[in-house]
Motif scaffolding. Structure first.
Motif, PDB file in Angstrom:
ATOM      1  N   LEU A 198      73.157 -13.984  49.622  1.00 35.51           N
ATOM      2  CA  LEU A 198      72.063 -13.029  49.457  1.00 35.51           C
ATOM      3  C   LEU A 198      71.720 -12.359  50.783  1.00 35.51           C
ATOM      4  CD1 LEU A 198      69.740 -11.807  47.732  1.00 35.51           C
ATOM      5  CD2 LEU A 198      68.403 -13.859  48.264  1.00 35.51           C
ATOM      6  N   ARG A 199      71.746 -13.132  51.866  1.00 35.03           N
ATOM      7  CA  ARG A 199      71.362 -12.608  53.181  1.00 35.03           C
ATOM      8  C   ARG A 199      72.321 -11.535  53.691  1.00 35.03           C
ATOM      9  NH1 ARG A 199      69.916 -18.569  55.571  1.00 35.03           N
ATOM     10  NH2 ARG A 199      67.712 -18.620  54.943  1.00 35.03           N
ATOM     11  N   LYS A 200      73.516 -11.473  53.139  1.00 35.00           N
ATOM     12  CA  LYS A 200      74.485 -10.459  53.567  1.00 35.00           C
ATOM     13  C   LYS A 200      74.074  -9.060  53.102  1.00 35.00           C
ATOM     14  CE  LYS A 200      78.377 -13.718  53.328  1.00 35.00           C
ATOM     15  NZ  LYS A 200      79.657 -14.021  52.629  1.00 35.00           N
ATOM     16  N   HIS A 201      73.205  -8.997  52.115  1.00 34.83           N
ATOM     17  CA  HIS A 201      72.821  -7.713  51.512  1.00 34.83           C
ATOM     18  C   HIS A 201      71.395  -7.359  51.949  1.00 34.83           C
ATOM     19  CE1 HIS A 201      76.371  -8.009  48.855  1.00 34.83           C
ATOM     20  NE2 HIS A 201      76.069  -9.302  48.815  1.00 34.83           N
ATOM     21  N   ASP A 202      71.248  -7.075  53.220  1.00 39.76           N
ATOM     22  CA  ASP A 202      69.911  -6.855  53.783  1.00 39.76           C
ATOM     23  C   ASP A 202      69.782  -5.494  54.457  1.00 39.76           C
ATOM     24  OD1 ASP A 202      71.558  -7.266  55.937  1.00 39.76           O
ATOM     25  OD2 ASP A 202      70.275  -8.752  56.925  1.00 39.76           O
ATOM     26  N   GLN A 252      61.589  -4.932  54.096  1.00 35.67           N
ATOM     27  CA  GLN A 252      61.130  -6.045  54.916  1.00 35.67           C
ATOM     28  C   GLN A 252      61.433  -7.396  54.265  1.00 35.67           C
ATOM     29  OE1 GLN A 252      56.937  -5.751  55.539  1.00 35.67           O
ATOM     30  NE2 GLN A 252      56.427  -5.699  53.376  1.00 35.67           N
ATOM     31  N   ASN A 253      61.822  -7.372  52.985  1.00 31.09           N
ATOM     32  CA  ASN A 253      62.203  -8.598  52.296  1.00 31.09           C
ATOM     33  C   ASN A 253      63.653  -8.567  51.824  1.00 31.09           C
ATOM     34  OD1 ASN A 253      59.566 -10.260  51.877  1.00 31.09           O
ATOM     35  ND2 ASN A 253      58.996  -8.140  51.471  1.00 31.09           N
ATOM     36  N   ALA A 254      64.421  -7.597  52.302  1.00 30.43           N
ATOM     37  CA  ALA A 254      65.814  -7.457  51.881  1.00 30.43           C
ATOM     38  C   ALA A 254      66.626  -8.693  52.247  1.00 30.43           C
ATOM     39  CB  ALA A 254      66.433  -6.223  52.530  1.00 30.43           C
ATOM     40  N   GLY A 255      67.480  -9.117  51.326  1.00 27.30           N
ATOM     41  CA  GLY A 255      68.344 -10.261  51.583  1.00 27.30           C
ATOM     42  C   GLY A 255      67.625 -11.590  51.574  1.00 27.30           C
ATOM     43  N   THR A 256      66.455 -11.654  50.969  1.00 29.08           N
ATOM     44  CA  THR A 256      65.689 -12.907  50.953  1.00 29.08           C
ATOM     45  C   THR A 256      65.232 -13.244  49.542  1.00 29.08           C
ATOM     46  OG1 THR A 256      63.462 -11.965  51.211  1.00 29.08           O
ATOM     47  CG2 THR A 256      64.760 -12.288  53.225  1.00 29.08           C
ATOM     48  N   ASN A 257      64.778 -14.470  49.393  1.00 29.10           N
ATOM     49  CA  ASN A 257      64.071 -14.866  48.182  1.00 29.10           C
ATOM     50  C   ASN A 257      62.602 -14.548  48.423  1.00 29.10           C
ATOM     51  OD1 ASN A 257      62.836 -16.033  46.024  1.00 29.10           O
ATOM     52  ND2 ASN A 257      63.488 -18.123  46.461  1.00 29.10           N
ATOM     53  N   ALA A 258      62.141 -13.454  47.886  1.00 28.63           N
ATOM     54  CA  ALA A 258      60.794 -12.952  48.180  1.00 28.63           C
ATOM     55  C   ALA A 258      59.828 -13.187  47.030  1.00 28.63           C
ATOM     56  CB  ALA A 258      60.864 -11.469  48.515  1.00 28.63           C
ATOM     57  N   THR A 259      60.024 -14.264  46.298  1.00 33.39           N
ATOM     58  CA  THR A 259      59.166 -14.541  45.148  1.00 33.39           C
ATOM     59  C   THR A 259      57.696 -14.584  45.537  1.00 33.39           C
ATOM     60  OG1 THR A 259      60.918 -15.771  44.019  1.00 33.39           O
ATOM     61  CG2 THR A 259      58.653 -16.204  43.328  1.00 33.39           C
ATOM     62  N   GLU A 260      57.387 -15.345  46.570  1.00 34.22           N
ATOM     63  CA  GLU A 260      55.985 -15.471  46.980  1.00 34.22           C
ATOM     64  C   GLU A 260      55.428 -14.131  47.426  1.00 34.22           C
ATOM     65  OE1 GLU A 260      53.181 -17.911  50.177  1.00 34.22           O
ATOM     66  OE2 GLU A 260      55.307 -18.412  49.977  1.00 34.22           O
ATOM     67  N   ALA A 261      56.235 -13.385  48.165  1.00 33.46           N
ATOM     68  CA  ALA A 261      55.785 -12.083  48.652  1.00 33.46           C
ATOM     69  C   ALA A 261      55.473 -11.139  47.504  1.00 33.46           C
ATOM     70  CB  ALA A 261      56.857 -11.475  49.557  1.00 33.46           C
ATOM     71  N   PHE A 262      56.354 -11.079  46.524  1.00 34.39           N
ATOM     72  CA  PHE A 262      56.159 -10.144  45.421  1.00 34.39           C
ATOM     73  C   PHE A 262      55.051 -10.592  44.482  1.00 34.39           C
ATOM     74  CE2 PHE A 262      59.502  -7.879  47.122  1.00 34.39           C
ATOM     75  CZ  PHE A 262      59.762  -6.734  46.384  1.00 34.39           C
ATOM     76  N   ASP A 263      54.877 -11.884  44.318  1.00 29.47           N
ATOM     77  CA  ASP A 263      53.794 -12.365  43.468  1.00 29.47           C
ATOM     78  C   ASP A 263      52.431 -12.000  44.042  1.00 29.47           C
ATOM     79  OD1 ASP A 263      55.400 -13.364  41.535  1.00 29.47           O
ATOM     80  OD2 ASP A 263      55.193 -15.475  42.095  1.00 29.47           O
ATOM     81  N   GLU A 264      52.376 -11.830  45.357  1.00 27.18           N
ATOM     82  CA  GLU A 264      51.110 -11.475  45.988  1.00 27.18           C
ATOM     83  C   GLU A 264      50.665 -10.066  45.626  1.00 27.18           C
ATOM     84  OE1 GLU A 264      49.005 -13.107  47.692  1.00 27.18           O
ATOM     85  OE2 GLU A 264      50.026 -14.939  48.307  1.00 27.18           O
ATOM     86  N   VAL A 265      51.606  -9.139  45.464  1.00 27.10           N
ATOM     87  CA  VAL A 265      51.210  -7.733  45.348  1.00 27.10           C
ATOM     88  C   VAL A 265      51.747  -6.994  44.135  1.00 27.10           C
ATOM     89  CG1 VAL A 265      50.874  -7.458  47.822  1.00 27.10           C
ATOM     90  CG2 VAL A 265      53.117  -7.037  46.863  1.00 27.10           C
ATOM     91  N   TYR A 266      52.703  -7.566  43.421  1.00 27.56           N
ATOM     92  CA  TYR A 266      53.278  -6.865  42.277  1.00 27.56           C
ATOM     93  C   TYR A 266      53.070  -7.655  40.993  1.00 27.56           C
ATOM     94  CZ  TYR A 266      55.699  -3.778  45.538  1.00 27.56           C
ATOM     95  OH  TYR A 266      55.985  -2.868  46.516  1.00 27.56           O
ATOM     96  N   ALA A 267      53.014  -6.927  39.896  1.00 26.28           N
ATOM     97  CA  ALA A 267      52.950  -7.574  38.595  1.00 26.28           C
ATOM     98  C   ALA A 267      54.325  -8.125  38.233  1.00 26.28           C
ATOM     99  CB  ALA A 267      52.504  -6.570  37.534  1.00 26.28           C
ATOM    100  N   PRO A 268      54.373  -9.198  37.445  1.00 30.66           N
ATOM    101  CA  PRO A 268      55.663  -9.730  37.011  1.00 30.66           C
ATOM    102  C   PRO A 268      56.457  -8.674  36.244  1.00 30.66           C
ATOM    103  CG  PRO A 268      53.892 -11.262  36.506  1.00 30.66           C
ATOM    104  CD  PRO A 268      53.236  -9.991  36.949  1.00 30.66           C
ATOM    105  N   GLY A 269      57.770  -8.724  36.388  1.00 30.62           N
ATOM    106  CA  GLY A 269      58.631  -7.835  35.613  1.00 30.62           C
ATOM    107  C   GLY A 269      58.827  -6.457  36.196  1.00 30.62           C
ATOM    108  N   ILE A 270      58.462  -6.251  37.474  1.00 32.83           N
ATOM    109  CA  ILE A 270      58.592  -4.908  38.047  1.00 32.83           C
ATOM    110  C   ILE A 270      60.041  -4.441  38.055  1.00 32.83           C
ATOM    111  CG2 ILE A 270      58.667  -5.829  40.415  1.00 32.83           C
ATOM    112  CD1 ILE A 270      57.366  -3.187  41.314  1.00 32.83           C
ATOM    113  N   PHE A 271      60.988  -5.353  38.343  1.00 33.88           N
ATOM    114  CA  PHE A 271      62.393  -4.951  38.364  1.00 33.88           C
ATOM    115  C   PHE A 271      62.940  -4.807  36.946  1.00 33.88           C
ATOM    116  CE2 PHE A 271      62.689  -7.087  42.749  1.00 33.88           C
ATOM    117  CZ  PHE A 271      62.352  -5.899  43.374  1.00 33.88           C
ATOM    118  N   GLU A 272      62.542  -5.710  36.053  1.00 32.72           N
ATOM    119  CA  GLU A 272      63.001  -5.606  34.666  1.00 32.72           C
ATOM    120  C   GLU A 272      62.581  -4.277  34.046  1.00 32.72           C
ATOM    121  OE1 GLU A 272      62.821 -10.050  35.419  1.00 32.72           O
ATOM    122  OE2 GLU A 272      61.729  -8.255  36.015  1.00 32.72           O
ATOM    123  N   GLU A 273      61.393  -3.795  34.419  1.00 28.72           N
ATOM    124  CA  GLU A 273      60.879  -2.560  33.835  1.00 28.72           C
ATOM    125  C   GLU A 273      61.455  -1.309  34.488  1.00 28.72           C
ATOM    126  OE1 GLU A 273      56.662  -2.390  33.654  1.00 28.72           O
ATOM    127  OE2 GLU A 273      56.442  -4.304  32.621  1.00 28.72           O
TER     128      GLU A 273
END
Length: 375
Positions: A14-18, A50-71
């Protein structure tokens, strides 16, 4: 490229794609290729990069609603699942809201226990004091700031104190019933939850928590057009019989408003509160002084940013509002939604009388809490 969802992706891979031209991100164990999304994201590419190539679950849960990418992304942008051992947020991956929350509290023994329980707050003033202590500086500035010199806000409070109650004595008050109907819908009290943008800035479940609370107390929630969760997520999180109102800022791209109104009708929204007391965003100086956090509304799509004037969430997230809205547009809103229309923001007798001639169902006396114009 076909996705092999049976093959897990390691954190090392995952970190290779940053990079900007090759950007992957993991949220809730799902790895997404968001390279194309960078250019479409209304908050700007920096929020994602700023979160590229990482597991940013905690970061995204802070500011985005679930399913932002699915939608927002096509199915082929889903690469696979993150390797289970990698399914933890890396150090430093949280965005500013999360960091500010953590830094807000000191290591003192009194504060380790967290904020006081809700039942311990004995008045509205007490609630406000605790909020000022517990919220991040930016969140508090956004919620508490009012326009320019604060004159209208101060006069609002002063005028409220002038309303006097004349008590009558020797009445049977052993059983008191506050129940009322609001726009024909039952409410346990003669008030409802007013719309407030981006509730996720406070509790992580934002408007979902407000919906649960409204249901528990049997009152009606008016959902903000700038809510942090999708309208469907809010409505579908509670009992289907629970009524909701929707506050509306008419978008200058009218087709977006039409889509929202039709969605509101399909979800069973009971009335549309058309906001008319904020044709342009107010100058809220306290909000401008603190840099904006990365956050986006799941309903309007409005996103935060910073510019040379400051970081005011109210101003920067209100750029989509149609400044050309007039009385003649109300018929279109009513026809499109097929729902009762409430004018939110009437401030004069003349406009109240005008509302009668335009067949609105109710008026809401408001000057936006002194957050728009300052007189």
């Amino acid at each position: 490229m076909n996705t092999d969802s049976s093959r897990h992706i390691s954190l090392a891979e995952l970190r290779k794609h940053d990079r900007k031209d090759d950007c992957w991100i993991a949220v809730h164990s799902k790895v997404w290729d968001v390279t194309e999304f960078l250019h479409e994201h209304s908050g700007g590419p920096e929020i994602i990069l700023q979160n590229a190539g990482t597991n940013a679950t905690e970061a995204f849960d802070e500011v985005y609603a679930p399913g932002i990418f699915e939608e927002n992304l096509s199915e082929d942008r889903f690469k696979s699942f993150l390797e289970p051992s990698s399914d933890v947020a890396p150090p430093g991956a949280t965005m500013e809201v999360g960091e500010a929350r953590k830094q807000k509290r000191s290591a003192s023994a009194d504060e380790v226990a967290g904020p006081p329980q809700l039942h311990a707050l004995i008045s509205a003033a007490h609630f406000e004091t605790v909020a000022g202590q517990e919220l991040t500086p930016k969140t508090w500035a956004f919620y508490s700031s009012t326009a320019t010199d604060l004159s209208t806000h101060r006069q609002n409070k002063a005028l409220l104190r002038r309303i006097m109650i004349q008590p009558r004595i020797l009445r049977d008050v052993s059983k008191v019933d506050f129940r009322r109907k609001i726009l024909g819908h039952d409410s346990a009290a003669p008030f409802f939850t007013s719309p407030a943008a981006m509730a996720k800035l406070a509790p992580p479940d934002g408007e979902l928590a407000l919906a649960r609370a409204a249901g528990a107390e049997d009152i009606i929630q008016c959902v903000s057009n700038n809510a942090s969760y999708p309208l469907s997520s809010i409505v579908e999180s509670v009992d289907p019989k629970q009524p909701f109102f929707l506050q509306l800022y008419v978008n200058s791209e009218r087709h977006k408003t039409a889509d929202l109104l039709q969605k509101a009708k399909a979800l069973g929204i009971k009335a549309i509160f058309v906001t008319v007391d904020a044709p342009v965003p107010g100058k809220r100086e306290a909000d401008e002084r603190i840099a904006a956090v990365d956050i986006q509304s799941a309903i309007s799509g409005a996103a935060s940013s910073n510019d040379k004037k400051g970081g005011g969430l109210g101003r920067l997230m209100g750029q989509y509002i149609d400044k050309a809205l007039t009385w003649s547009d109300l018929a279109w809103i009513k026809e499109t939604s097929e729902l009762p229309i409430v004018l939110k923001g009437v401030q004069s007798v003349a406009d109240a009388e005008m509302a009668l001639t335009y067949d609105v169902d109710a008026i809401f006396l408001s000057n936006h809490g002194g957050r728009s114009l300052d007189t």
